[in-house]
Design an enzyme around this catalytic site. Structure first.
Site, short mmCIF file in Angstrom:
data_model
loop_
_atom_site.label_atom_id
_atom_site.label_comp_id
_atom_site.label_asym_id
_atom_site.label_seq_id
_atom_site.Cartn_x
_atom_site.Cartn_y
_atom_site.Cartn_z
N HIS A 22 0.82 -1.22 0.00
CA HIS A 22 0.00 0.00 0.00
C HIS A 22 0.85 1.27 0.00
CE1 HIS A 22 -3.38 -2.66 0.52
NE2 HIS A 22 -4.16 -1.62 0.25
N TRP A 76 -5.36 -5.19 -9.10
CA TRP A 76 -4.96 -5.02 -7.69
C TRP A 76 -5.46 -6.19 -6.85
CZ3 TRP A 76 -1.54 -2.22 -5.17
CH2 TRP A 76 -1.63 -2.14 -3.78
#
Length: 104
Positions: A22, A76
């Site tokens: 992240h 993702w």
């Protein structure tokens, strides 16, 4: 803005990897989140339970729902599937949380 909160489930021992990925969030993923009306997005980890708690403000439910079917979001999900509890399409298992208090 609509405030949304949810929880997801991180696999044991994957907290450091989750945070690393992240911190390197792809620019096209950031762009998609904003294009689909997402703002003020935060994710928190309960280290005792490996439960992730997400908070996001969205402009519109319908607009935000479209984010799930974007190619970058699917990519993702595939990228994150090895470190999280996921559904059969690699989307993270995510449970909405009921709002019970808010103060501006």
């Amino acid at each position: 803005m609509i405030r949304k909160s949810f929880k997801m489930y991180l696999n044991e021992g994957m907290a450091e990897e989750y945070e690393k990925r992240h911190n390197l969030l792809w620019p096209e993923m950031k762009e998609m989140i904003h294009e689909c009306g997402g703002h003020n997005y935060s994710i928190f980890l309960d280290e005792e339970t490996n439960v992730l708690y997400g908070y996001i403000e969205i402009e519109d439910e319908e607009k935000w729902a479209k984010s799930a079917d974007t190619p970058i979001n699917r990519k993702w999900w595939d990228y994150m599937a090895d470190i999280m509890k996921t559904n059969s399409d690699n989307s993270p298992v995510s449970d909405g949380l009921k709002p019970v208090f808010h103060l501006d």
